[in-house]
Design a protein around this motif. Structure first.
Motif, short mmCIF file in Angstrom:
data_model
loop_
_atom_site.label_atom_id
_atom_site.label_comp_id
_atom_site.label_asym_id
_atom_site.label_seq_id
_atom_site.Cartn_x
_atom_site.Cartn_y
_atom_site.Cartn_z
N PHE A 173 0.85 -1.13 -0.04
CA PHE A 173 0.05 -0.20 -0.01
C PHE A 173 0.92 1.29 0.01
O PHE A 173 1.80 1.57 0.94
N GLY A 174 0.68 2.28 -0.93
CA GLY A 174 1.39 3.39 -1.01
C GLY A 174 1.43 4.18 0.14
O GLY A 174 2.21 4.90 0.74
N TYR A 175 0.21 4.45 0.70
CA TYR A 175 -0.04 5.35 1.73
C TYR A 175 0.98 4.72 3.15
O TYR A 175 1.39 5.89 3.68
N LEU A 178 4.49 6.33 2.41
CA LEU A 178 4.34 7.68 2.77
C LEU A 178 4.47 7.98 4.31
O LEU A 178 5.11 8.85 4.76
N ALA A 179 3.64 7.23 4.91
CA ALA A 179 3.47 7.28 6.39
C ALA A 179 4.91 7.07 7.08
O ALA A 179 5.00 7.52 8.18
N LEU A 180 5.79 6.05 6.52
CA LEU A 180 7.29 5.94 7.15
C LEU A 180 7.66 7.30 7.46
O LEU A 180 8.65 7.68 8.53
N SER A 181 7.67 8.36 6.38
CA SER A 181 8.44 9.59 6.61
C SER A 181 7.34 10.62 7.16
O SER A 181 7.80 11.63 7.81
N SER A 185 -0.85 10.15 11.09
CA SER A 185 -1.81 11.26 10.95
C SER A 185 -1.71 12.26 10.09
O SER A 185 -2.43 13.19 10.32
N SER A 186 -0.89 12.04 9.20
CA SER A 186 -0.25 13.15 8.34
C SER A 186 -1.71 13.32 7.37
O SER A 186 -2.33 12.50 6.91
N LEU A 187 -2.15 14.72 7.08
CA LEU A 187 -3.21 14.90 6.03
C LEU A 187 -2.97 14.24 4.69
O LEU A 187 -3.78 13.85 3.88
N TYR A 192 -3.63 10.64 0.27
CA TYR A 192 -3.11 9.50 -0.63
C TYR A 192 -3.83 8.10 -0.34
O TYR A 192 -3.99 7.60 -1.44
N ARG A 193 -4.10 7.78 0.88
CA ARG A 193 -5.00 6.63 0.82
C ARG A 193 -6.34 6.60 0.27
O ARG A 193 -6.85 5.66 -0.40
N TRP A 194 -6.97 7.69 0.35
CA TRP A 194 -8.29 7.92 -0.45
C TRP A 194 -8.18 7.99 -1.75
O TRP A 194 -8.69 7.15 -2.56
N PHE A 195 -6.94 8.41 -2.39
CA PHE A 195 -6.84 8.24 -3.80
C PHE A 195 -6.44 6.90 -4.41
O PHE A 195 -6.92 6.18 -5.20
#
Length: 539
Positions: A173-175, A178-181, A185-187, A192-195
């Motif tokens: 999962f791409g999101y 992204l959450a690793l960096s 809780s980032s917007l 990204y998850r919605w997309f």
């Protein structure tokens, strides 16, 4: 909907009749197979990344060409060379996009958000140009996810415009990456998850890499996916003695060059000429693509009848009794693989072996290395770790390796060709996998490749890894550097002849590697989905 399924049944009936008479002619059978997949006889494989570092998508391309008799267009970034099987297949055509340049370090902070927004826009337009203009219209697009932005939207639009089937191959999962960096809780992670979910649900079919991911997609994303486990292709296999010797000859210069002044595998192989004319000339620094030798000029051994691991006597090649144990780890040098665990385990192994053998700390390294070089064998062997791969944190860890002072452990980092990498795995004694998975739902393909070569594995433990690594049968799991050090001591005690636990794991890895191959897995799980999606879409 009922009309589509009726039509599908009619098509299936017609295809079964045609199969009876086309079986006698391979050329006719190939054409009929292409018709089953689609009306154009063409597929596109899309990767917003380096195709040479995307083995699963290379294998998709090979299967589409070989097993479905399709012309295949690969749209991806260049960089690393794909496997020769891909390059030499006349039905596979690679279209390389230009990569987005790295953000300049001196760029003002106020401009960074603008650049970060501009990047996916440019990538989206470039993808559309390749998918809608540069390549012929395919029957099917197969896209790798992640990355999701802007790939899924671009491929969906291209599939609508060109009336093609759209299939997503979920590697992770791409999101979560992204959450690793940015943190969960980032917007930006939420968007990204919605997309990813929105455009993932718009596909005509989905493949994924584990049953855990299949369950997550079904329960929380509303996406029905077929599990296509990674399996090794035919070129991942045990390595013959001749192939081992030839490989070690090719990489000989890399193996004997230490990080620092010397180590347990460089002793006796490199002669150093120390240059100490600092008063008038200054110190000399020799640099190459692998090591830094301060004040020294390395002179390489040219006697390739004997390598660090093998020796040739007339026509016979044998493994040397006092060789180091060879451990291979493949890494992308990213935050989701903590290479520090391996370094700490190496230090622990080194110190614990010294304690077991009651060695005096004052004993010089050269004395121990000379004993090893002269043929003395110990209860625990030297370890040589070869770390393959490219990535952003490679230089940071290479610097840490240079600062280690180890008597029985050495490290080398290198990037091998797609042809030599399987040979290295087949020549090694153990594989180590540091992959932890940002989502906890994907499996490391590197372990699959290791099993294909009959190489047992020690892997970091996480939620679904036991779908692949069977503890005590083909590998072991660890959660800390101390556990990994314990496993190294247990497996290599008595190496090379009296390490029964290691031999048992190798037999299990050989059994698993020979029981399933990519072509079989693809035929059983991917091909039916692709065929069904293409038929439904073309009606």
């Amino acid at each position: 909907m009922g009309g589509k399924f009726s039509a599908l049944k009619i098509l299936e009936s017609n295809n079964s009749v045609k199969a009876n008479w086309c079986n006698c002619d391979p050329m006719i059978a190939g054409r009929e197979e292409a018709k089953k997949i689609g009306r154009r006889g063409r597929a596109a494989v899309v990767v917003l990344g380096d195709i040479g570092r995307s083995p699963r998508m290379q294998y998709h391309a090979l299967s589409l060409a070989r097993q479905a008799s399709l012309e295949v267009d690969i749209v991806a970034y260049g960089g690393s060379e794909p496997h020769s099987a891909v390059l030499q297949n006349q039905s596979i055509h690679i279209h390389k996009m230009k990569q987005w340049p790295p953000i300049p370090r001196g760029l003002p902070n106020m401009l960074r958000p603008f650049v970060l927004l501009l990047k996916p826009l440019i990538q989206f337009l470039m993808l559309l140009w390749f998918l809608c203009v540069k390549i012929p219209a395919p029957d099917i697009f197969i896209v790798q996810n992640p990355p999701s932005v802007p790939t899924l939207a671009a491929v969906k639009f291209a599939s609508w415009l060109r009336r093609s089937t759209f299939i997503v191959d979920w590697h992770n999962f791409g999101y979560t990456l992204l959450a690793l960096s940015l943190g969960r809780s980032s917007l930006f992670v939420t968007l990204y998850r919605w997309f990813e979910k929105h455009y993932g649900k718009m596909s005509n079919g989905s493949l994924c890499v584990t049953r855990a991911m299949q369950h997550e997609l079904a329960q929380n994303w509303g996406i029905k996916a077929s599990v296509l486990y990674d399996q090794p292709p035919e070129f991942f296999r045990p390595t013959s003695p001749e192939e081992k010797h030839q490989l070690f000859c090719r990489i000989h210069d890399y193996l004997i060059q230490p990080y620092g002044l010397g180590d347990c595998t460089s002793y006796g192989n490199v002669v150093y000429l120390i240059i100490s004319v600092e008063a008038e000339i200054g110190s000399t620094l020799i640099q190459d693509n692998h090591s830094h030798f301060a004040g020294m000029v390395p002179m390489m051994s040219t006697d390739l009848k004997e390598t660090l691991f093998t020796a040739r006597f007339t026509d016979d090649i044998s493994l040397k009794q006092n060789r180091p144990a060879l451990i291979v780890s493949s890494t992308s040098w990213t935050p989701d693989e903590d290479f520090g665990i391996l370094l700490e385990a190496a230090v622990m192994y080194d110190r614990r072996v010294a304690a077991f053998l009651n060695e005096d700390d004052s004993t010089g390294d050269d004395i121990l290395w000379k004993e090893i070089y002269d043929g003395k064998q110990f209860l625990y062997p030297r370890l040589l770790f070869i770390i393959t791969g490219k990535g952003p944190e490679k230089e940071k860890y290479e610097e840490k390796i240079r600062k280690l002072h180890l008597k029985r452990v050495a490290f080398r980092t290198m990037w091998l060709s797609a042809e030599d990498y399987p040979l290295l795995l087949g020549s090694a004694d153990l594989g180590v996998c540091l992959h932890t998975s940002s989502s906890g739902l994907d499996l490391p393909m590197k372990v699959v490749d290791m099993f294909g070569c009959g190489l047992p594995v020690c892997a970091v433990s996480y939620s679904c890894i036991e779908e692949l690594v069977k503890v005590g049968k083909n590998g072991l799991l660890f959660s800390s550097s101390s556990e990994l050090a314990d496993e190294l001591l247990m497996l290599f005690k008595g190496f090379p002849d009296n390490c029964n636990a290691l031999k048992s794991l190798r037999n299990g890895a050989l059994e698993m590697g020979s029981s399933a191959r990519w072509a079989t897995e693809w035929e059983e799980n991917a091909k039916p989905l692709i065929t069904e999606a293409s038929l439904l879409f073309s009606i």
